[in-house]
Write an enzyme that holds these catalytic residues in place. Structure first.
Site, PDB file in Angstrom:
ATOM      1  N   ASP A 164       0.873  -1.223   0.066  1.00  0.00           N
ATOM      2  CA  ASP A 164       0.011   0.012  -0.223  1.00  0.00           C
ATOM      3  C   ASP A 164       1.000   1.270   0.077  1.00  0.00           C
ATOM      4  O   ASP A 164       0.393   2.290  -0.520  1.00  0.00           O
ATOM      5  CB  ASP A 164      -0.918  -0.077   1.327  1.00  0.00           C
ATOM      6  CG  ASP A 164      -1.928  -1.056   1.080  1.00  0.00           C
ATOM      7  OD1 ASP A 164      -2.225  -1.275   0.091  1.00  0.00           O
ATOM      8  OD2 ASP A 164      -2.592  -1.544   2.288  1.00  0.00           O
ATOM      9  N   TYR A 206     -18.257  -7.363   0.697  1.00  0.00           N
ATOM     10  CA  TYR A 206     -17.389  -7.919  -0.562  1.00  0.00           C
ATOM     11  C   TYR A 206     -16.298  -8.869   0.130  1.00  0.00           C
ATOM     12  O   TYR A 206     -14.972  -8.283   0.287  1.00  0.00           O
ATOM     13  CB  TYR A 206     -16.731  -6.392  -0.940  1.00  0.00           C
ATOM     14  CG  TYR A 206     -17.766  -5.374  -1.333  1.00  0.00           C
ATOM     15  CD1 TYR A 206     -18.378  -5.683  -2.558  1.00  0.00           C
ATOM     16  CD2 TYR A 206     -17.866  -4.168  -0.917  1.00  0.00           C
ATOM     17  CE1 TYR A 206     -19.213  -4.655  -3.088  1.00  0.00           C
ATOM     18  CE2 TYR A 206     -18.844  -3.301  -1.252  1.00  0.00           C
ATOM     19  CZ  TYR A 206     -19.271  -3.331  -2.407  1.00  0.00           C
ATOM     20  OH  TYR A 206     -20.374  -2.547  -2.980  1.00  0.00           O
ATOM     21  N   SER A 241     -13.659   2.040   8.729  1.00  0.00           N
ATOM     22  CA  SER A 241     -13.031   1.416  10.071  1.00  0.00           C
ATOM     23  C   SER A 241     -12.102   2.686  10.433  1.00  0.00           C
ATOM     24  O   SER A 241     -11.987   3.658   9.850  1.00  0.00           O
ATOM     25  CB  SER A 241     -11.998   0.132   9.895  1.00  0.00           C
ATOM     26  OG  SER A 241     -11.253   0.379   8.896  1.00  0.00           O
ATOM     27  N   ARG A 247      -9.949  10.428  11.751  1.00  0.00           N
ATOM     28  CA  ARG A 247     -11.693  10.284  11.508  1.00  0.00           C
ATOM     29  C   ARG A 247     -12.447  10.604  12.637  1.00  0.00           C
ATOM     30  O   ARG A 247     -13.797  10.725  12.490  1.00  0.00           O
ATOM     31  CB  ARG A 247     -11.895   9.036  10.536  1.00  0.00           C
ATOM     32  CG  ARG A 247     -11.190   8.689   9.715  1.00  0.00           C
ATOM     33  CD  ARG A 247     -11.238   7.366   9.209  1.00  0.00           C
ATOM     34  NE  ARG A 247     -10.532   7.088   7.934  1.00  0.00           N
ATOM     35  CZ  ARG A 247     -10.627   5.771   7.238  1.00  0.00           C
ATOM     36  NH1 ARG A 247     -11.518   4.986   7.489  1.00  0.00           N
ATOM     37  NH2 ARG A 247     -10.016   5.641   6.054  1.00  0.00           N
ATOM     38  N   VAL A 303      -4.310   3.593   4.599  1.00  0.00           N
ATOM     39  CA  VAL A 303      -2.826   3.508   4.744  1.00  0.00           C
ATOM     40  C   VAL A 303      -2.160   4.319   3.605  1.00  0.00           C
ATOM     41  O   VAL A 303      -1.121   5.081   3.931  1.00  0.00           O
ATOM     42  CB  VAL A 303      -2.196   2.022   4.336  1.00  0.00           C
ATOM     43  CG1 VAL A 303      -0.907   2.101   4.728  1.00  0.00           C
ATOM     44  CG2 VAL A 303      -2.978   1.309   5.772  1.00  0.00           C
ATOM     45  N   ALA A 304      -2.709   4.421   2.389  1.00  0.00           N
ATOM     46  CA  ALA A 304      -2.330   5.214   1.344  1.00  0.00           C
ATOM     47  C   ALA A 304      -3.647   5.946   1.014  1.00  0.00           C
ATOM     48  O   ALA A 304      -4.617   6.065   1.509  1.00  0.00           O
ATOM     49  CB  ALA A 304      -1.610   4.401   0.306  1.00  0.00           C
ATOM     50  N   ALA A 305      -3.607   6.211  -0.607  1.00  0.00           N
ATOM     51  CA  ALA A 305      -4.797   6.675  -1.229  1.00  0.00           C
ATOM     52  C   ALA A 305      -6.032   5.769  -1.027  1.00  0.00           C
ATOM     53  O   ALA A 305      -5.797   4.424  -1.033  1.00  0.00           O
ATOM     54  CB  ALA A 305      -4.529   6.909  -2.641  1.00  0.00           C
ATOM     55  N   SER A 306      -7.154   6.089  -0.911  1.00  0.00           N
ATOM     56  CA  SER A 306      -8.354   5.287  -0.684  1.00  0.00           C
ATOM     57  C   SER A 306      -8.986   4.728  -2.041  1.00  0.00           C
ATOM     58  O   SER A 306      -9.289   5.689  -3.214  1.00  0.00           O
ATOM     59  CB  SER A 306      -9.547   6.076  -0.046  1.00  0.00           C
ATOM     60  OG  SER A 306     -10.617   5.481   0.071  1.00  0.00           O
ATOM     61  N   PHE A 307      -9.179   3.448  -2.173  1.00  0.00           N
ATOM     62  CA  PHE A 307      -9.779   3.034  -3.306  1.00  0.00           C
ATOM     63  C   PHE A 307     -11.169   3.481  -3.645  1.00  0.00           C
ATOM     64  O   PHE A 307     -11.696   3.163  -4.751  1.00  0.00           O
ATOM     65  CB  PHE A 307      -9.889   1.514  -3.294  1.00  0.00           C
ATOM     66  CG  PHE A 307      -8.454   0.858  -3.540  1.00  0.00           C
ATOM     67  CD1 PHE A 307      -7.752   1.315  -4.461  1.00  0.00           C
ATOM     68  CD2 PHE A 307      -8.053  -0.109  -2.722  1.00  0.00           C
ATOM     69  CE1 PHE A 307      -6.410   0.674  -4.511  1.00  0.00           C
ATOM     70  CE2 PHE A 307      -6.858  -0.842  -2.907  1.00  0.00           C
ATOM     71  CZ  PHE A 307      -5.983  -0.489  -3.840  1.00  0.00           C
TER      72      PHE A 307
END
Length: 420
Positions: A164, A206, A241, A247, A303-307
């Site tokens: 990631d 998913y 999460s 957040r 952790v990095a960019a969000s999907f």
């Protein structure tokens, strides 16, 4: 005659009673129409109104409209090609001899950093065996695109990072799906595996990953059509999460102001008790289509960019994107205040942003449409495939050489797999 006079008196009294009602009704309709025209004029045509309490946001939107990048591209380049130029700009200024020295030991680098070394030889694709891969499903998603374009690629070899986080190696180019702008990562961006396979699994919703982008596009577009802007709830929404405490302010705001938003934590793999979800029981995970019932959708990095970001746009909802550090290959083309509303990671102004959105429905609805249209029209499988091709041809132009590429002894040939 007396009867006639009586009739006249009755008619006069009736008219006196009738006229005020007619006048009052007309005045009300006129005033209401004037109010609506004034509201429309302020929101759509008088965006610089200094009397508006939302003036600072309205000015940012108007400025973004003025500076809007004309989303056109050269017939021979993908619309995202500018990111390729940005990524290679660092490498064009590095000593070629030092880079080549590192490339000569590319297999050793792959083992040290646990990267995948791909070789293309005579339009065939080779790599380490599956047991040596960190995340095999991620490689399968990458290989779908590589095999689609392999007939267009010369003999070459390159390193792909499936972690990631980026590698940020200053002397050898490594391809990563995401990187940080603030830390000046030297990694070269490639389209994430999750466009085809190996996306994050989310519990029972998913269990094997989010799913192919071409299929998810259609599912989310149907959800958008089923719940158009006028039928969406005028509230913010977030499910995810607690991967980061940044957040927390959004979750706490939701608990204090449910009329503004519905933001709740779900379980993650490390969840042990309600303490891990900020003192409340974890919320159920939801399919992305369920997000579409809300007008304002929040996106945080992981952790990095969000999907998740690209999916949110397709709801036709306003995307509120938190932070500007982590990027994927297509982020550069997304314009703040034109395609989405940006917000800082401290979330200090999140309440004001939500109130602004609720009080300027036309304006934010237009941003939502612009963001959705961009992702729908340009982030398509054909452009993702074209990006891969442009990326690797540019890589070869900089780092390819006349040295014959010889297949590593333990490497296997990669073949097409069944569709996920």
């Amino acid at each position: 005659m007396a009867l006639l006079h009586l009739h006249l008196i009755i008619i006069i009294v009736y008219l006196l009673l009738l006229f005020p009602k007619i006048d009052s009704s007309l005045k009300y309709e006129s005033d209401d129409t004037s109010h609506e025209k004034t509201k429309y004029f302020r929101e759509e045509n008088d965006l610089y109104s200094t009397t508006s309490k939302w003036d600072k946001y309205i000015k940012l939107i108007e400025k973004a409209k003025e500076n809007h990048i004309n989303q056109t591209n050269d017939d021979n380049e993908s619309i995202f090609h500018h990111q390729i130029n940005l990524d290679f700009s660092y490498w064009k200024n590095q000593p070629k001899d030092e880079i080549q020295k590192q490339l000569n030991r590319i297999e050793s680098v792959a083992k040290t950093h646990r990267l995948t070394l791909y070789q293309i030889i005579n339009h065939r694709l080779y790599r380490q065996i599956d047991d040596e891969l960190i995340f095999p499903a991620r490689n399968y998603g990458i290989e779908h695109f590589l095999l689609n374009i392999i007939d267009s690629l010369p003999d070459m070899e390159f390193l792909i990072n499936t972690y990631d986080w980026p590698q940020n190696q200053p002397n050898i180019p490594i391809l990563s799906f995401s990187k940080s702008l603030f830390s000046h990562d030297t990694d070269i961006l490639y389209p994430a595996w999750s466009f085809w396979d190996g996306g994050p699994a989310l519990g029972s919703v998913y269990p094997t990953g989010i799913g192919r982008w071409d299929i998810m596009r259609q599912a989310l577009n149907k959800a958008r059509q089923d719940i158009p802007w006028s039928k969406k709830e005028s509230r913010g929404f977030f499910r995810g999460s607690r991967t980061s405490s940044e957040r927390d302010p959004l979750i706490l705001l939701s608990r204090n102001h449910p009329e503004l938003l519905d933001a709740q934590y779900t379980k993650n793999q490390a969840w042990k008790s309600d303490q891990d979800t900020l003192g409340y029981p974890p919320a159920d995970e939801l399919k992305h289509e369920a997000f579409c019932q809300f007008k304002y959708l929040f996106n945080f990095r992981g952790v990095a960019a969000s999907f998740r970001l690209r999916h949110l746009f397709l709801c036709g909802s306003l995307v509120i994107h938190v932070g500007s550090d982590w990027i994927e290959f297509f982020y550069h083309n997304l314009e703040p205040w034109y395609h989405y509303i940006p917000i800082s990671t401290d979330l200090n102004n999140v309440k004001n942003i939500l109130l602004f959105a609720q009080n300027n429905d036309r304006l934010v609805g237009k941003i939502a449409r612009q963001g959705r249209d961009f992702i729908w029209n340009y982030l398509i499988m054909e452009n993702i495939e074209l990006y891969w091709k442009e990326l690797l041809l540019e890589y070869y132009k900089l780092f390819g050489n006349e040295k014959k590429i010889v297949k590593k002894s333990k490497f296997i040939q990669v073949h097409r797999r069944a569709k996920p």
